[in-house]
Design an enzyme around this catalytic site. Structure first.
Site, PDB file in Angstrom:
ATOM      1  N   SER A  78       0.871  -1.223  -0.330  1.00  0.00           N
ATOM      2  CA  SER A  78       0.061   0.005  -0.002  1.00  0.00           C
ATOM      3  C   SER A  78       0.944   1.087  -0.119  1.00  0.00           C
ATOM      4  CB  SER A  78      -0.811   0.101   1.134  1.00  0.00           C
ATOM      5  OG  SER A  78      -0.220   0.079   2.390  1.00  0.00           O
ATOM      6  N   GLY A  90      -5.139  -0.557   5.601  1.00  0.00           N
ATOM      7  CA  GLY A  90      -5.469  -1.296   6.858  1.00  0.00           C
ATOM      8  C   GLY A  90      -6.841  -0.943   7.459  1.00  0.00           C
ATOM      9  N   CYS A 126       2.584  -6.305   1.616  1.00  0.00           N
ATOM     10  CA  CYS A 126       1.465  -5.606   2.573  1.00  0.00           C
ATOM     11  C   CYS A 126       0.926  -6.943   3.349  1.00  0.00           C
ATOM     12  CB  CYS A 126       0.596  -4.960   1.748  1.00  0.00           C
ATOM     13  SG  CYS A 126      -0.838  -4.074   2.859  1.00  0.00           S
ATOM     14  N   ASN A 127       0.810  -6.973   4.723  1.00  0.00           N
ATOM     15  CA  ASN A 127       0.246  -7.925   5.583  1.00  0.00           C
ATOM     16  C   ASN A 127      -1.232  -7.852   5.286  1.00  0.00           C
ATOM     17  OD1 ASN A 127       1.602  -9.002   7.981  1.00  0.00           O
ATOM     18  ND2 ASN A 127       2.804  -7.315   6.820  1.00  0.00           N
ATOM     19  N   GLU A 176       5.366   6.514   9.462  1.00  0.00           N
ATOM     20  CA  GLU A 176       5.214   7.492   8.423  1.00  0.00           C
ATOM     21  C   GLU A 176       5.964   8.931   8.590  1.00  0.00           C
ATOM     22  OE1 GLU A 176       3.494   6.965   4.958  1.00  0.00           O
ATOM     23  OE2 GLU A 176       3.809   4.922   5.188  1.00  0.00           O
ATOM     24  N   CYS A 186       2.614  -6.502  10.213  1.00  0.00           N
ATOM     25  CA  CYS A 186       2.393  -5.292   9.296  1.00  0.00           C
ATOM     26  C   CYS A 186       3.770  -4.823   8.864  1.00  0.00           C
ATOM     27  CB  CYS A 186       1.582  -4.103  10.289  1.00  0.00           C
ATOM     28  SG  CYS A 186       1.496  -2.566   9.535  1.00  0.00           S
ATOM     29  N   THR A 187       3.678  -4.336   7.609  1.00  0.00           N
ATOM     30  CA  THR A 187       4.793  -3.831   6.857  1.00  0.00           C
ATOM     31  C   THR A 187       5.955  -2.646   7.820  1.00  0.00           C
ATOM     32  OG1 THR A 187       3.790  -2.043   5.872  1.00  0.00           O
ATOM     33  CG2 THR A 187       4.281  -4.004   4.421  1.00  0.00           C
ATOM     34  N   HIS A 188       5.232  -2.037   8.511  1.00  0.00           N
ATOM     35  CA  HIS A 188       5.849  -0.783   9.436  1.00  0.00           C
ATOM     36  C   HIS A 188       6.457  -1.124  10.708  1.00  0.00           C
ATOM     37  CE1 HIS A 188       3.604   1.146   6.133  1.00  0.00           C
ATOM     38  NE2 HIS A 188       4.171   2.221   6.713  1.00  0.00           N
TER      39      HIS A 188
HETATM   40  N1  DGL Z   1       1.128  -2.248   4.558  1.00  0.00           N
HETATM   41  C1  DGL Z   1       0.252  -2.320   5.446  1.00  0.00           C
HETATM   42  C2  DGL Z   1       0.274  -3.695   6.255  1.00  0.00           C
HETATM   43  O1  DGL Z   1       1.318  -4.182   6.157  1.00  0.00           O
HETATM   44  C3  DGL Z   1       0.017  -1.188   6.490  1.00  0.00           C
HETATM   45  C4  DGL Z   1      -0.116   0.088   5.903  1.00  0.00           C
HETATM   46  C5  DGL Z   1      -1.480   0.396   5.437  1.00  0.00           C
HETATM   47  O2  DGL Z   1      -2.423   0.350   6.354  1.00  0.00           O
HETATM   48  O3  DGL Z   1      -1.681   0.410   4.109  1.00  0.00           O
HETATM   49  O4  DGL Z   1      -0.782  -4.045   6.706  1.00  0.00           O
END
Ligand code: DGL
Length: 247
Positions: free
Chosen positions: A7, A38, A68-69, A144, A173-175
């Site tokens: 995302s 998310g 992305c999870n 972010e 989650c990626t972050h």
């Molecule tokens: N990339 C999303 C994840 O890993 C986190 C950021 C989003 O909510 O888009 O779930």
């Protein structure tokens, strides 16, 4: 060439793991214009995932990694069915690794938690694992904003996870891998499972697909400047600029 989509910029944490293991050629798409995924419904996330996958397929990728999870939790099978290349998601490998623990907590976005994907997959491998899930929606905007080691991030982490009681914690989650230090401080001895790391560890059988010349290309659907700023934070010197696209 491997196509990776997320995302936004967070999926670069997964790219980093892949590049620590292979000299891959990677084309990365961050759908920053529509971030966050998310908080969105599964139908919307599926639609966005199919569009992202199609974009990468049109660039000629030989495989797709859904970094992305949130997208992995609802769209892996659907993307797999639609396109004729191997498709890798981040949920299954982390769930498989987590299934060896007695008790596991899964943290992720609201959509990932609501999908129940991690719980289903862990139970598939070991029905006896005690599983708790917690959505940690404030972590994404904190990362972010670049507030990685900030006092506020520490306070938020303490509020979300301070009373956690389990053997392992899936950073779903990626972050979240960027907040490992903060999360470790508030959770003491709990083993942290990084879903990008566990995915990469399962890729040995696909070495031919993942080995390349280390050529990297990045696309974003929104501000190139914002992407570049975070791209450098996530990937350091390997980040070499970004192009704007529309899906
Ligand atoms: N990339 C999303 C994840 O890993 C986190 C950021 C989003 O909510 O888009 O779930």
């Amino acid at each position: 060439m491997i196509g990776v989509f997320d995302s936004g910029v967070g999926g670069l944490t997964v790219v980093k793991h892949i590049l620590n293991k292979f000299n891959s050629d990677i084309v990365y798409l961050g759908d920053t214009a529509r971030l966050p995924y998310g908080t969105k419904s599964s139908n919307t996330v599926i639609k966005y995932s199919l569009q992202s996958a199609e974009f990468l397929i049109n660039l000629g990728v030989d495989a797709i990694v859904i970094a992305c999870n949130t997208a992995s939790s609802v769209a892996v099978e659907i993307v797999r069915e639609k396109f004729d290349v191997p498709v890798f998601g981040v949920i299954e490998p982390a769930a498989r690794y987590a299934s060896k623990f007695k008790s596991v907590c899964v943290i992720g976005t609201e959509s990932t938690v609501a999908s129940g994907a991690y719980v289903r997959k862990i139970k598939k491998y070991n029905n006896d694992v005690e599983i708790e899930q917690r959505a940690c929606p404030l972590f994404v905007p904190l990362v972010e904003s670049g507030w990685i080691d900030d006092e506020i991030t520490y306070m938020v982490a303490k509020r979300y996870l301070g009373n956690l009681n389990c053997d392992a914690l899936i950073l779903g989650c990626t972050h979240y891998p960027l907040l490992k230090n903060v999360i470790k401080t508030v959770t003491n001895d709990i083993e942290l499972i990084d879903s990008g790391d566990t995915l990469t560890k399962t890729l040995d059988d696909y070495k031919d697909l993942f080995e390349g010349n280390g050529q990297l290309e990045f696309y974003t659907t929104d501000s190139k400047e914002k992407f570049a700023q975070l791209g450098r934070l996530f990937l350091g010197k390997r980040f070499n600029g970004v192009k704007l696209t529309d899906l």
